[in-house]
Structure formats: C-alpha cells, structure tokens
Design a protein around this motif. Structure first.
Motif, PDB file in Angstrom:
ATOM      1  N   LEU A  76       0.834  -1.208   0.000  1.00 13.24           N
ATOM      2  CA  LEU A  76       0.000   0.000   0.000  1.00 13.24           C
ATOM      3  C   LEU A  76       0.866   1.255   0.000  1.00 13.24           C
ATOM      4  CD1 LEU A  76      -2.862  -0.985   2.474  1.00 13.24           C
ATOM      5  CD2 LEU A  76      -3.041  -0.648   0.012  1.00 13.24           C
ATOM      6  N   SER A  77       1.944   1.209   0.795  1.00 10.70           N
ATOM      7  CA  SER A  77       2.839   2.374   0.839  1.00 10.70           C
ATOM      8  C   SER A  77       3.475   2.623  -0.513  1.00 10.70           C
ATOM      9  CB  SER A  77       3.935   2.149   1.895  1.00 10.70           C
ATOM     10  OG  SER A  77       3.368   2.015   3.173  1.00 10.70           O
ATOM     11  N   GLU A  78       3.854   1.556  -1.197  1.00 10.76           N
ATOM     12  CA  GLU A  78       4.462   1.706  -2.516  1.00 10.76           C
ATOM     13  C   GLU A  78       3.457   2.263  -3.516  1.00 10.76           C
ATOM     14  OE1 GLU A  78       5.859  -2.175  -3.418  1.00 10.76           O
ATOM     15  OE2 GLU A  78       7.653  -2.034  -2.122  1.00 10.76           O
ATOM     16  N   ILE A  79       2.190   1.787  -3.432  1.00  2.96           N
ATOM     17  CA  ILE A  79       1.155   2.302  -4.352  1.00  2.96           C
ATOM     18  C   ILE A  79       0.899   3.780  -4.094  1.00  2.96           C
ATOM     19  CG2 ILE A  79      -1.293   2.144  -4.935  1.00  2.96           C
ATOM     20  CD1 ILE A  79      -1.080  -0.888  -4.370  1.00  2.96           C
ATOM     21  N   VAL A  80       0.779   4.140  -2.802  1.00  2.00           N
ATOM     22  CA  VAL A  80       0.534   5.542  -2.466  1.00  2.00           C
ATOM     23  C   VAL A  80       1.699   6.412  -2.894  1.00  2.00           C
ATOM     24  CG1 VAL A  80       0.241   7.161  -0.559  1.00  2.00           C
ATOM     25  CG2 VAL A  80      -1.020   4.997  -0.551  1.00  2.00           C
ATOM     26  N   SER A  81       2.889   5.932  -2.680  1.00  2.00           N
ATOM     27  CA  SER A  81       4.080   6.703  -3.077  1.00  2.00           C
ATOM     28  C   SER A  81       4.143   6.869  -4.583  1.00  2.00           C
ATOM     29  CB  SER A  81       5.352   5.995  -2.577  1.00  2.00           C
ATOM     30  OG  SER A  81       5.352   5.917  -1.180  1.00  2.00           O
TER      31      SER A  81
ATOM     32  N   ALA B 244       3.855  10.386  -6.684  1.00  2.00           N
ATOM     33  CA  ALA B 244       4.898  10.774  -7.622  1.00  2.00           C
ATOM     34  C   ALA B 244       4.306  11.132  -8.983  1.00  2.00           C
ATOM     35  CB  ALA B 244       5.930   9.662  -7.765  1.00  2.00           C
ATOM     36  N   LEU B 245       3.299  10.357  -9.438  1.00  2.00           N
ATOM     37  CA  LEU B 245       2.639  10.655 -10.700  1.00  2.00           C
ATOM     38  C   LEU B 245       1.881  11.965 -10.631  1.00  2.00           C
ATOM     39  CD1 LEU B 245       1.292   7.100 -11.655  1.00  2.00           C
ATOM     40  CD2 LEU B 245       3.156   8.369 -12.780  1.00  2.00           C
ATOM     41  N   THR B 246       1.257  12.254  -9.513  1.00  2.00           N
ATOM     42  CA  THR B 246       0.488  13.490  -9.365  1.00  2.00           C
ATOM     43  C   THR B 246       1.429  14.709  -9.431  1.00  2.00           C
ATOM     44  OG1 THR B 246      -1.129  12.362  -7.979  1.00  2.00           O
ATOM     45  CG2 THR B 246      -1.085  14.762  -7.849  1.00  2.00           C
ATOM     46  N   GLN B 247       2.548  14.584  -8.753  1.00  2.00           N
ATOM     47  CA  GLN B 247       3.508  15.705  -8.750  1.00  2.00           C
ATOM     48  C   GLN B 247       4.116  15.901 -10.127  1.00  2.00           C
ATOM     49  OE1 GLN B 247       6.336  14.798  -5.720  1.00  2.00           O
ATOM     50  NE2 GLN B 247       4.871  15.112  -4.020  1.00  2.00           N
ATOM     51  N   GLY B 248       4.256  14.784 -10.869  1.00  2.00           N
ATOM     52  CA  GLY B 248       4.812  14.905 -12.209  1.00  2.00           C
ATOM     53  C   GLY B 248       3.846  15.563 -13.150  1.00  2.00           C
TER      54      GLY B 248
END
Length: 294
Positions: free
Chosen positions: A281-286, A290-294
């Motif tokens: 879950l942490s990896e998915i959220v991270s 990251a995609l949102t910031q990109g």
C-alpha cells in the motif's frame, strides 16, 4: 513473500505432526486399557503366591531348594526390561540409568572382572548395551509381539537354569512399575535367589496355618519355580502397561506443544502478511503521489 511461504510450510508441517501425535495418543490409550487390565488381574495372584511361598519356605533349610540358596554374588545377571519403540518420554532411559547405577554402585567389582551379564527384554536396552560391548545374553525383542505367560516362562526357565548351573549367583530385575498413566516408577527387585523374610514376633502371631498335602517340601518344590516365572511375567506386564502410559502422556504433551507452536506460527504469519500488505500500500501511495507531482 518468501518469508510468508516459509511460515506456511512450517504451519503445514506442525499441523501434520500434531495429527500424528494425536493419533498415537489415541492408539496408546486403547493399548493402555488392555495392558492395565492384564497387570491389575495378575497382581493379586502374584502377591498372594509370594506370601504363601514366604510362609511355607521360611522354615525350610536352604539346601532343600537350589532357588533359595544364598551364594556370594561373584557372577551377576541383570534383567533390564524396556520397550521396542521410543517416543515414550524418559521411559526407556530411566530403566537404563537405573541399571547402570545398579552396576556401578552395587556390582562394580563384578563388572571390572567381567562377571556382570545382562538379559535385555526390549530392543532399546538390547541396542544400548550391545553397542557398549556389555555381555548381553540372547535376544528377546519378539516377546512383545506375543506377550503371554508361556513366552515369558521360556526366558524365566533359561535364567533359572543358569542360576542352578552356577552361571549366576544373583539375578536382579530392573523395570518400570505401573502406578497410573502419568506415573511410572523404576523398581529393582531380586529375582534369584528367592528372598526369605526373617521371621519376627508379629509374623509368628499372624502366621497362617495351612493344611498341606502331600507335604510342605513337595509343594514348595512346585511353587518356587512357578513363583519365579510369575514374578518375571509381572515385571514385564508392569513395564508394558507403563510403556503405553508413558507414550500416551508424551504424545498428549507433544500435541499440546504443537498447538502452542501453531498459535505462534499463525500469529507470525498474520504479522508478516500485514507487513507485506502495508508495504505494498505504501508503494502504491508513493507511486500515485509521484505521478500526481509529475
């Protein structure tokens, strides 16, 4: 995930072991019932026969029967009664320890001179003493396949013949005495020569006056060999019942221990699975962040 797989494999292994120990406990419980009935039925007869023999032989001369002749124990025979199988806790090792202690404390001089022999009844004692180069006479491991008075008498007759011929001056039996399923006590008894209690004032007042026919001597001649066979048979039956009691208790404890281990393994498995889920879950959220910031 490899860690989860390892824990799952251990859970499956412990569960399989628990089923085996539970089945062995049930089998031993069934065998214990039959073995207990056998020794409980024999004990009153064996004890009464021993009392009658003591009463009759107390006044006889030692020269009358070779089985009551006390000799200096230069050559000793020890009968160690164990089982053919293990998985019975300390059942077998207790007899072996008691036998070793008997040799080291009571017959150390005879052992140093090579005058201590053993008759092993049960594969565990047979293997233990043969590997350590003791003088083990015969092989009686098949006795438990058909545990009858007739088969036990064959062993007793061989021991009696050796005593009469002078091969042994004393014979002692080491075995587990059955008290109940959870309690067995190691007993050491002198089989030959037959012990004759010293008469006391109390014995004289309580002595039973038997009507004897044809004579005291002839009756004792028949009773002594029979009593020796009965005492050895009783020791073997005692040990047989003790074996199943000890194995039932050991398997019950093993089943309980397996249950406790299963609880710990399942807790460990759940914790590892939750940790793996949390990591994913942490990896998915991270990744999403990251995609949102990109």
């Amino acid at each position: 995930m490899a860690n989860l797989k390892e824990v799952r494999n251990r859970i499956a292994s412990v569960s399989s072991t628990q089923q085996i120990t539970k089945a062995m406990k049930m089998v031993s419980a069934a065998k214990l019932k039959r073995a207990t009935n056998a020794i409980v039925q024999l004990r009153p007869y064996a004890n009464k026969l021993k009392d009658i023999l003591s009463n009759l032989s107390a006044s006889l001369e030692a020269s009358h029967s070779p089985f009551i002749q006390e000799r200096e124990p230069k050559r000793v025979l020890i009968v160690a009664v164990t089982s053919n199988r293990g998985l019975a806790g300390a059942f077998n090792m207790n007899v072996i320890k008691a036998t070793n202690q008997l040799i080291s404390e009571k017959y150390a001089a005879q052992y140093r001179e090579g005058n201590v022999s053993l008759v092993a009844i049960g594969k565990k004692a047979q293997d233990f003493y043969e590997k350590r180069k003791y003088q083990v006479i015969g092989n009686n491991n098949e006795l438990y396949s058909a545990l009858t008075f007739e088969n036990a008498s064959v062993i007793a007759e061989s021991i009696m013949k050796g005593f009469v011929d002078g091969d042994y001056d004393r014979v002692e039996v080491v075995y587990n005495h059955f008290r109940n399923a959870a309690m067995q006590f190691v007993f050491t008894e002198q089989l030959l020569p037959v012990s004759r209690p010293e008469p006391t004032a109390e014995d004289k007042t309580s002595k039973v006056d038997y009507i004897l026919e044809p004579s005291r001597e002839e009756i004792v001649d028949q009773l002594i060999p029979k009593s020796i066979k009965i005492q050895l048979y009783k020791a073997i039956l005692d040990s047989h019942a003790s074996e199943h009691g000890a194995r039932m208790t050991a398997m019950d404890k093993a089943t309980d221990n397996a249950g406790e281990l299963l609880k710990a393994l399942k807790l460990s498995y759940n914790q590892a699975r939750q940790a793996a889920i949390t990591t994913e879950l942490s990896e998915i959220v991270s990744g999403a962040a990251a995609l949102t910031q990109g």
